[in-house]
Design a protein around this motif. Structure first.
Motif, PDB file in Angstrom:
ATOM      1  N   ILE A 122       0.811  -1.215  -0.107  1.00  0.00           N
ATOM      2  CA  ILE A 122      -0.236  -0.023   0.044  1.00  0.00           C
ATOM      3  C   ILE A 122       0.931   0.964  -0.171  1.00  0.00           C
ATOM      4  N   ILE A 123       1.827   1.220   0.594  1.00  0.00           N
ATOM      5  CA  ILE A 123       2.841   2.546   0.848  1.00  0.00           C
ATOM      6  C   ILE A 123       3.670   2.659  -0.386  1.00  0.00           C
ATOM      7  N   ILE A 128       4.473   5.611  -5.487  1.00  0.00           N
ATOM      8  CA  ILE A 128       4.396   5.594  -6.962  1.00  0.00           C
ATOM      9  C   ILE A 128       3.201   6.428  -7.427  1.00  0.00           C
ATOM     10  N   THR A 129       2.098   6.665  -6.994  1.00  0.00           N
ATOM     11  CA  THR A 129       0.922   7.173  -7.446  1.00  0.00           C
ATOM     12  C   THR A 129       1.136   8.585  -7.261  1.00  0.00           C
ATOM     13  N   THR A 130       1.626   9.116  -6.293  1.00  0.00           N
ATOM     14  CA  THR A 130       1.681  10.394  -5.875  1.00  0.00           C
ATOM     15  C   THR A 130       3.079  11.178  -6.588  1.00  0.00           C
ATOM     16  N   GLY A 131       4.020  10.138  -6.807  1.00  0.00           N
ATOM     17  CA  GLY A 131       5.215  10.434  -7.641  1.00  0.00           C
ATOM     18  C   GLY A 131       4.906  10.785  -9.126  1.00  0.00           C
ATOM     19  N   VAL A 132       4.009   9.898  -9.730  1.00  0.00           N
ATOM     20  CA  VAL A 132       3.755   9.818 -11.087  1.00  0.00           C
ATOM     21  C   VAL A 132       2.854  11.101 -11.448  1.00  0.00           C
ATOM     22  N   SER A 133       1.889  11.559 -10.248  1.00  0.00           N
ATOM     23  CA  SER A 133       0.938  12.582 -10.514  1.00  0.00           C
ATOM     24  C   SER A 133       1.660  13.755 -10.428  1.00  0.00           C
TER      25      SER A 133
END
Length: 135
Positions: A122-123, A128-133
Motif C-alpha cells: 500500500i505504501i 508511486i501514484t503520488t510521484g507519477v501525478s
C-alpha cells in the motif's frame, strides 16, 4: 358402605405413613426388579476423563492460507493444525498440544508478515501514484 377400609399404603395400619422417598424407592425396586442373588449388589465406579480442550487453530490457519500466505506460513500452519486435530482424535493430548502450539506460532508469524507485506504494498503504491501525478 364399609367403614373398615384398609389403607393402600404399606405401614399405614400401624399409624405410621412412609415418606414419599420410601414409596419412590419401593416403586423403583418393584419396576426394576430386586437383586437376582442373595448377595448385596456391588458398585462399579468408572472414571471418565474429561476432554482436555486443545485448540487446533484450524480456522485461523485456513484464513492465513487463503489471505496471508506469506512464505507459505499459512499453509504450513494449516498442516500443523490438521496434525493437531488428528492427534486429538487419537487421544494423544500432548502431541495435539505440541502441534497446536506450533500452528499458533506459525499463524502469528503469518499474520504479522502478511500485514507488513500488505502495508508495504500500500505504501509503495501510494508513493508511486503520488510521484507519477506530480510529474
Amino acid at each position: 358402605m364399609n367403614h373398615n377400609s384398609q389403607p393402600f399404603v404399606p405401614g399405614a395400619r400401624a399409624g405410621v405413613y412412609p415418606s414419599n422417598e420410601v414409596l419412590k424407592e419401593e416403586h423403583e425396586v418393584s419396576v426394576l426388579g430386586g437383586p437376582q442373588n442373595s448377595m448385596a449388589a456391588g458398585t462399579t465406579v468408572i472414571n471418565i476423563q474429561t476432554d482436555t480442550v486443545v485448540p487446533d487453530h484450524i480456522v485461523w490457519s485456513l484464513f492465513n492460507t487463503l489471505f496471508f500466505n506469506t512464505c507459505c506460513l499459512g499453509f504450513v500452519a494449516f498442516a500443523f493444525s490438521v496434525k493437531s486435530r488428528d492427534r486429538k482424535m487419537v487421544g494423544d493430548v500432548i502431541g495435539a498440544q505440541s502441534y497446536a502450539s506450533t500452528a499458533k506460532c506459525l499463524n502469528i508469524w503469518a499474520v504479522v508478515l502478511g500485514l507488513l507485506v500488505t502495508l508495504g504494498i500500500i505504501i509503495t503504491v501510494v508513493i508511486i501514484t503520488t510521484g507519477v501525478s506530480h510529474r
